[in-house]
Design an enzyme around this catalytic site. Structure first.
Site, short mmCIF file in Angstrom:
data_model
loop_
_atom_site.label_atom_id
_atom_site.label_comp_id
_atom_site.label_asym_id
_atom_site.label_seq_id
_atom_site.Cartn_x
_atom_site.Cartn_y
_atom_site.Cartn_z
N GLY A 16 44.48 -22.51 -32.38
CA GLY A 16 45.34 -21.49 -31.78
C GLY A 16 46.07 -20.58 -32.74
N HIS A 113 35.76 -12.49 -32.56
CA HIS A 113 34.64 -13.23 -33.13
C HIS A 113 34.64 -13.03 -34.65
CE1 HIS A 113 30.73 -15.19 -33.14
NE2 HIS A 113 30.32 -14.27 -34.00
N ASP A 149 28.83 -12.72 -27.21
CA ASP A 149 29.43 -11.86 -28.23
C ASP A 149 28.76 -10.48 -28.28
OD1 ASP A 149 31.09 -14.04 -29.00
OD2 ASP A 149 29.47 -14.85 -30.22
N GLU A 178 41.66 -11.48 -38.56
CA GLU A 178 41.70 -11.68 -37.10
C GLU A 178 43.13 -11.53 -36.59
OE1 GLU A 178 39.55 -15.04 -35.46
OE2 GLU A 178 38.38 -15.23 -37.29
C1 GRF Z 1 38.53 -17.87 -34.73
O1 GRF Z 1 37.80 -17.73 -35.92
C2 GRF Z 1 37.94 -17.01 -33.65
O2 GRF Z 1 37.44 -15.80 -34.11
C3 GRF Z 1 36.83 -17.87 -33.14
O3 GRF Z 1 37.36 -19.18 -33.16
C4 GRF Z 1 38.39 -19.26 -34.14
C5 GRF Z 1 39.62 -19.70 -33.42
O4 GRF Z 1 40.69 -19.91 -34.27
N1 GRF Z 1 36.35 -17.40 -31.86
P1 GRF Z 1 42.14 -20.16 -33.68
O5 GRF Z 1 42.02 -21.28 -32.65
O6 GRF Z 1 42.63 -18.88 -33.08
O7 GRF Z 1 42.95 -20.58 -34.86
#
Ligand code: GRF
Length: 206
Positions: A16, A113, A149, A178
């Site tokens: 998360g 993603h 995706d 991200e």
């Molecule tokens: C992230 O790399 C996201 O892009 C992928 O899963 C991972 C989740 O990370 N879909 P988090 O749970 O938000 O730390």
């Protein structure tokens, strides 16, 4: 005061950190939204703890309690419709959502993603990138359609791939990006700044 807040649901399965980035940007008043509910399909997901720590309603939805995928998806639809959310953010949610779910929230589901889509969709994109030998990778925020995706791309961020990288170091570098682009993409939706024409998402001028 008095203006209606843009309501988010965040669907998670793991640690998360993207959820945390959204929470932080909301608390810092950079992102003008509120998280109505966090839903996980994994009971032990640390993301649920993060929600609780910030006083956000959280819910564990157990696939095993439902006879099939359609029933599970319907329970999720019911939960989200009851919350009347404006946007559903998938943030490390490790389940593919069916057609009924996508159609129930057309244009209102986004995902993050960790690759530069359309390269390396699906599982282990960082590993796929390393095995392919690309020199740059990154992350993508996109609308969710029925494919894996494959929906229209909202924002991307690029990171270099170094010879010394392994899955962990590359994932960490991408994750940092991200946390930057996911809240920014959500804010674009809050401000109704996006136009979608077939595959192409463009930003409206001010
Ligand atoms: C992230 O790399 C996201 O892009 C992928 O899963 C991972 C989740 O990370 N879909 P988090 O749970 O938000 O730390």
């Amino acid at each position: 005061m008095g203006s209606k807040k843009f309501k988010l649901a965040v669907l998670v399965s793991g640690q998360g950190t993207n959820l945390q980035a959204l929470i932080d940007q909301i608390e810092q008043e950079v992102l003008a939204a509120e998280i109505s509910i966090v839903i996980s399909n994994v009971k032990e997901a640390f993301a649920l703890e993060r929600a609780k720590n910030h006083g956000i309603k959280s819910h564990f939805l157990d696939r095993k309690s439902y006879s099939g995928k359609a029933e599970f998806d319907q329970a999720l639809i019911d939960l989200l419709q009851a919350e009347a959310v404006d946007l559903i953010c998938l943030a490390g949610f490790m389940r593919i959502l069916g057609k009924a779910f996508i159609n129930s929230f057309a244009g209102k589901i986004i995902n993050i993603h960790p690759s530069l889509l359309p390269a390396f969709p699906g599982l282990h994109p960082q590993r796929q990138a390393l095995e392919h030998g690309v020199k740059f990778s990154g992350c993508t925020v996109h609308f969710v359609d029925e494919g894996v995706d494959s929906g229209p791309i909202i924002l991307q961020s690029v990171v270099p791939v170094y010879d010394s990288d392994d899955e962990e170091t590359l994932s960490r570098r991408i994750l940092e990006q991200e946390h930057d682009i996911y809240p920014r993409a959500v804010q674009l939706l809050v401000e109704d700044r996006l136009t979608v024409s077939e595959r192409k998402v463009t930003q409206k001028k001010n």
